[in-house]
Design an enzyme around this catalytic site. Structure first.
Site, PDB file in Angstrom:
ATOM      1  N   CYS A 192     -14.697 -29.079  40.249  1.00 23.60           N
ATOM      2  CA  CYS A 192     -15.576 -30.219  40.561  1.00 23.60           C
ATOM      3  C   CYS A 192     -17.031 -29.748  40.667  1.00 23.60           C
ATOM      4  CB  CYS A 192     -15.092 -30.929  41.806  1.00 23.60           C
ATOM      5  SG  CYS A 192     -15.870 -32.544  42.040  1.00 23.60           S
ATOM      6  N   HIS A 251      -9.604 -31.454  41.257  1.00 23.21           N
ATOM      7  CA  HIS A 251      -9.408 -30.539  42.382  1.00 23.21           C
ATOM      8  C   HIS A 251      -7.977 -30.010  42.442  1.00 23.21           C
ATOM      9  CE1 HIS A 251     -13.237 -31.279  44.393  1.00 23.21           C
ATOM     10  NE2 HIS A 251     -13.110 -32.541  44.041  1.00 23.21           N
ATOM     11  N   GLU A 310      -6.998 -27.652  44.061  1.00 22.13           N
ATOM     12  CA  GLU A 310      -6.757 -27.155  45.424  1.00 22.13           C
ATOM     13  C   GLU A 310      -6.282 -28.271  46.363  1.00 22.13           C
ATOM     14  OE1 GLU A 310      -9.602 -27.823  44.118  1.00 22.13           O
ATOM     15  OE2 GLU A 310     -11.082 -28.495  45.581  1.00 22.13           O
TER      16      GLU A 310
END
Lengths: 192, 291
Positions: free
Chosen positions: A79, A168, A170
């Site tokens: 991002c 994302h 994560e």
């Protein structure tokens, strides 16, 4: 193997959690002295690219990190991290500018337009993708290659040692993109 | 509200972590804040110190003014609505605000009910003084929490008190036996599932920032060392002598909050801090609003 995580602002702890789950050591990078610690790969997290860009400059981290990336240090930007890597930034200023991609900041709109989806990631398969006030890649040039597209937009690309995702990985709990990056780090180590 | 939307809203707050959210009243101030490294701005007509000075009823800001700020910056823009005023929240959602602060800084519109935030697509941040308040707001749909502190005072004491209270209660909950959790949930007047999350994870289920009375880089670092995941700075910046410099210094202090040498350097030559009012000198305790 140790991964450095840029921890100036944003969702750096989430990347650390993913690395913990992959039994991979990590260190955080917040100031120049942190660069004295050894790390084999670098993660640029999500957050606000304007904040990270400013702090990279003010804390004199920009040039040393840029040199390492140009020297082959494997790096993954998610991002805002992708925006930091991009050579051209619509709606903002380039920061590292090490990757031949043109990105558009806040490309999908405001928070109301944040979304999640699933799509194919080359070399991995179908993965969940979370977009938060996300950018997308307008064009890929030079040595950069598209790794993922969704809704007709390029959302992940790789150029040699650099991996950039507009979404994302994560946040989804799916470890495969991180594993892909760790494979890049391992390959770079073997190369040297 | 769809679970997915709530998740995305919680995740936006995660992206703000380690950052500073600054109160701004004009597009020019918003640009100063963005250039200084704010990770978001709070658009409002008057900063808390001036709301306090002006007295009277304070309400949601003019949507046109908020839109001006949305156009001026590329970072997320937040705005405040009154506690319980769900129509002000609907208005803010209609102008695609990135985060709504259901805030005790404004005059409460409802002295019993908070907004049912689950009915909205837009994310909400709410103030809390302790774990019970925080979890009640989360149960209502807040996807981010901040301490209430005491806005517009430049006095950090209440933010410290609220953060310490919250963390002390979290530690206590972590040590409860499974069968004691239900009684604790009853005492705190919160759903048992949320309390179980706290017990298992040792933290709130959403991001928790510090707010209210933060005026210096050291104040900001203090709140970070006490466990805040980021800070709101309201009156502290634009009521000070050199807003751009102070704002940038607070941003750096939040990133390197354990580096005392750096904070020392950042604290030099910042000019006049906001004057500040002590807790004992205030007629109006905004933190008392909403429970």
């Amino acid at each position: 193997m140790t991964i450095g995580i840029l921890a100036l602002q944003g969702a750096f702890a989430e990347h650390a959690d993913m690395l913990d789950r992959l039994d991979t050591a990590h260190v955080t990078i917040r100031k120049l002295a942190d660069l004295e610690r050894h790390f084999d790969g670098l993660i640029l997290p999500g957050g606000e690219s304007t904040v990270m860009g400013k702090l990279l400059r003010d804390l004199e981290l920009l040039e040393p990190l840029r040199e390492r990336i140009c020297g082959g240090l494997p790096v993954m930007g998610t991002c805002a991290g992708l925006i930091l890597l991009a050579g051209e930034v619509e709606g903002g200023a380039p920061v590292f500018a090490t990757m031949h991609v043109r990105v558009r900041r806040n490309a999908y709109g405001r928070q109301d337009d944040s979304f999640d989806t699933e799509d194919d990631f080359r070399g991995i398969g179908r993965i969940p993708m979370t977009f938060i006030r996300a950018p997308y890649i307008v064009s890929v040039s030079g040595g950069a290659r598209t790794l993922a597209e969704t809704g007709g937009r390029v959302v992940a690309a790789r150029e040699g040692n650099q991996l950039g995702c507009a979404f994302h990985p994560e946040l989804t709990g799916d470890l495969r993109v991180h594993r892909y990056f760790l494979d890049m780090v391992r390959a770079a180590e073997n190369h040297i | 509200m769809a679970e997915k939307r709530y998740e995305l809203n919680r995740q936006l707050a995660q992206m703000l972590k380690g950052g500073v959210i600054m109160d701004v009243t004009t597009p020019a101030q918003a640009r100063i804040a963005e250039e200084a490294g704010a990770c978001a701005v709070m658009a409002l007509e008057r900063i808390p110190a001036d709301i306090r000075a002006a007295g009277g009823v304070s309400r949601m800001s003019d949507p046109k003014m908020i839109r001006g700020i949305q156009e001026a910056v590329s970072i997320p823009v937040m705005a405040k609505c009154r506690i319980g005023h769900f129509v002000e929240a609907q208005v803010l959602e209609a102008i695609a605000i990135d985060y709504i602060d259901e805030s005790e800084v404004l005059s409460p519109a409802d002295d019993v009910y908070h907004i049912d935030k689950r009915a909205f697509r837009a994310p909400f941040v709410c103030g809390a003084r302790d774990l019970g308040e925080a979890l009640r707001r989360i149960a209502e749909g807040a996807s981010m929490i901040r301490t209430k502190g005491e806005p517009g005072t430049g006095d950090v004491v209440q933010a410290v008190r609220h953060m310490r209270a919250m963390n002390a209660e979290i530690r206590r909950v972590q040590n409860l036996r499974e069968d004691e959790l239900f009684e604790a949930a009853k005492e705190l007047q919160v759903p048992a599932e949320l309390l179980r999350f706290v017990q298992e994870n040792g933290r709130l289920p959403v991001v928790n920032f510090a707010a209210g009375g933060i005026a210096t880089p050291a104040d900001a670092a203090l709140m970070m060392q006490l466990g805040a995941e980021g800070v709101f700075v309201g009156s502290g910046i634009f009521k000070s002598g050199n807003p751009a410099k102070r704002a940038a210094a607070i941003v750096k202090a939040v990133t390197n909050y354990t580096d005392a040498k750096m904070i020392a350097a950042l604290s030099e030559d910042l000019g006049e801090a906001m004057v500040g009012i002590n807790e004992q000198e205030i007629a109006l305790l905004m933190a008392e609003r909403g429970r």
